[in-house]
Design a protein around this motif. Structure first.
Motif, PDB file in Angstrom:
ATOM      1  N   GLN A   4      45.372  30.985  55.316  1.00  0.00           N
ATOM      2  CA  GLN A   4      45.568  29.628  55.809  1.00  0.00           C
ATOM      3  C   GLN A   4      44.333  29.116  56.554  1.00  0.00           C
ATOM      4  O   GLN A   4      43.941  27.948  56.406  1.00  0.00           O
ATOM      5  N   TYR A  60      53.559  24.344  53.879  1.00  0.00           N
ATOM      6  CA  TYR A  60      54.790  25.122  53.731  1.00  0.00           C
ATOM      7  C   TYR A  60      55.822  24.452  52.818  1.00  0.00           C
ATOM      8  O   TYR A  60      56.966  24.897  52.750  1.00  0.00           O
ATOM      9  N   THR A  86      49.617  32.652  46.680  1.00  0.00           N
ATOM     10  CA  THR A  86      50.143  33.222  47.918  1.00  0.00           C
ATOM     11  C   THR A  86      49.299  32.717  49.083  1.00  0.00           C
ATOM     12  O   THR A  86      48.072  32.840  49.067  1.00  0.00           O
ATOM     13  N   PHE A 130      58.786  34.711  50.267  1.00  0.00           N
ATOM     14  CA  PHE A 130      57.993  35.124  51.427  1.00  0.00           C
ATOM     15  C   PHE A 130      58.238  36.578  51.791  1.00  0.00           C
ATOM     16  O   PHE A 130      59.281  37.153  51.481  1.00  0.00           O
ATOM     17  N   TYR A 164      54.489  33.140  50.324  1.00  0.00           N
ATOM     18  CA  TYR A 164      53.916  33.186  51.670  1.00  0.00           C
ATOM     19  C   TYR A 164      53.984  34.598  52.237  1.00  0.00           C
ATOM     20  O   TYR A 164      54.962  35.322  52.016  1.00  0.00           O
ATOM     21  N   VAL A 172      49.823  33.435  56.241  1.00  0.00           N
ATOM     22  CA  VAL A 172      49.995  32.655  57.466  1.00  0.00           C
ATOM     23  C   VAL A 172      49.917  33.580  58.672  1.00  0.00           C
ATOM     24  O   VAL A 172      50.851  34.337  58.956  1.00  0.00           O
TER      25      VAL A 172
END
Length: 336
Positions: free
Chosen positions: A52, A117, A87, A146, A124, A90
Motif C-alpha cells: 500500500q 479497499y 494482492t 483477505f 488483501y 496493508v
C-alpha cells in the motif's frame, strides 16, 4: 520498512520480478513511475503484489486531493484487478493512525483508503487480525479475499565487539528496554517519570526521533543510546530483561495494530510488559512471555516485579521466539 524488506527478500527467493517505485533521483523516479503505469494498464494474467505504501509513493497525496486524478487511479487499479490476481498488502491505516497519534489528519487518506479497499476482486494481506476484521467489516470484504500476516523480526546477530563499551549490559539491575520511535506524545515522558521513581531498575531507550532526550537531565538509571541499524538494535535489546510497549490501551488504532516491537523483543529472547491491547491479547492469549497491565498501574508493577517472575517470563519467551521470526512467519504463508 522492515516489513517491506522482509517481503521483498521473500519474493526474491521465489524469483519474482520486483519494481521499487521510490528513488531520490527525480529522473529515475519518473522513469519507474512510467513503468508502473505500464503495468497498471497492460499487464494481464499475472500474480501482482503491491505494498500500500508503494501506491502512496506512486500517487502522492498532494495529487490525490484532485478528484479527477483519484478517479483515474482507482479506475486503473480496478482494471488491473480485473485482468490479474491483485494482492494489496496493508501495513497501516494512515487515516485512523494519524488520529490516534495526534498527527495532522488529512482527509485525503480516508478517500484513498475508501478506494483501495473497494477494488473489485482484489485480495488483501493485513498486518494484524484486528485490522483485518475492522477493514473487512467496514468495506464488506469477504473472508476468501483477505489473510493476515503479522509483523516478524530478524534473528539476533552478534555485535559483541561493537558494544563492548556498553557498561550497562553487565549491570545486575533489571533492564527494561524501549526500542522504537521516540516522538513526544508516545508515552515516553510518562515512562521517564515512572523510572525516575524506580531507581533500582534500568530503562534503556533506543530509536529514532529521540534527540530531545539529550536536552533533558536524565537520572543515571535511564540511558538513551541513540538510533541504530536494525541488527545492532536487536542485539542491544537481547541484552535486556524486559521489553516494554506502553501504548495507550484506550486508543482505537493501538488496539488494531500488531506492534513490530512485540516480535522484535520476542525474537531477541526478551519477554514483554505491555498495556492490554486487543490485538496482542488475541495473538498471545495464555502466553506467559507477555504481561498485560494497564498503563496506570505500571509504576507499581515495575517496582514489585520480582526476579522469579522475570525468569519464568524469559523461559516462556525463549520457547516461542523462533515462531515470530520473519523466516517462520513467511514460511507459513504461500505466495502462488
Amino acid at each position: 520498512m522492515a516489513r517491506n524488506n522482509a517481503f521483498y527478500h521473500r519474493f526474491l527467493d521465489l524469483n519474482a520480478a520486483s519494481l521499487n517505485v521510490y528513488s531520490k533521483n527525480i529522473i529515475k523516479r519518473l522513469w519507474v513511475s512510467l513503468k508502473a503505469l505500464w503495468i497498471l494498464i497492460f499487464l494481464k494474467d499475472r500474480n501482482i503484489f503491491i505494498h500500500q505504501g508503494s501506491l502512496l509513493v506512486l500517487f502522492p497525496v498532494f495529487l490525490m486531493r484532485i478528484s479527477f486524478l483519484r478517479k483515474v487511479v482507482f479506475y486503473l487499479l480496478n482494471h488491473l484487478a480485473s485482468r490479474n490476481r491483485l494482492t494489496l498488502e496493508v501495513n497501516d491505516l494512515p487515516y485512523e493512525q494519524s488520529i490516534d497519534l495526534e498527527l495532522d489528519v488529512d482527509y485525503t487518506y480516508k478517500l484513498l483508503q475508501d478506494g483501495f479497499y473497494t477494488i473489485k476482486g482484489c485480495h488483501y494481506i493485513f498486518a494484524s487480525n484486528a485490522m483485518a476484521e475492522y477493514v473487512a467489516e467496514k468495506y464488506s470484504i469477504q473472508g476468501k479475499y483477505f489473510k493476515v500476516i503479522i509483523n516478524g523480526a530478524p534473528e539476533v546477530s552478534n555485535h559483541t565487539v561493537i558494544f563492548d563499551e556498553q557498561k550497562w549490559i553487565t549491570s545486575t539491575s533489571t533492564k527494561y528496554v524501549y526500542a522504537g520511535s521516540l516522538n513526544k506524545g508516545r508515552q515516553i515522558e510518562e515512562l521517564l517519570a515512572i523510572f525516575k521513581e524506580n531507581e533500582n531498575n534500568l530503562l534503556i531507550i533506543l530509536g529514532n526521533n529521540g534527540e530531545w532526550l539529550k536536552e533533558i537531565d536524565l537520572p543515571t538509571n535511564i540511558i538513551y543510546l541513540g538510533n541504530f541499524e536494525e541488527k545492532e538494535a536487536h542485539y542491544l535489546v537481547s541484552k535486556c530483561d524486559i521489553g516494554i510497549i506502553p501504548y495507550r490501551e484506550e486508543r482505537f488504532y493501538y488496539n488494531l495494530c500488531f506492534p513490530t516491537k512485540a516480535s522484535f523483543y520476542l525474537t531477541a529472547g526478551v519477554p514483554i510488559l505491555t498495556t492490554p491491547l486487543k490485538e496482542l491479547q488475541q495473538v498471545f492469549k495464555d502466553k506467559k512471555a507477555l504481561l498485560f497491565v494497564p498503563f496506570i498501574n505500571w509504576h507499581t508493577t515495575i517496582k514489585n516485579l520480582d526476579n522469579t517472575e522475570i525468569i519464568i517470563m524469559k523461559e516462556s519467551a525463549k520457547k516461542i521466539k523462533d515462531s515470530y521470526s520473519w523466516k517462520a512467519i513467511l514460511n507459513e504463508n504461500k505466495f502462488d
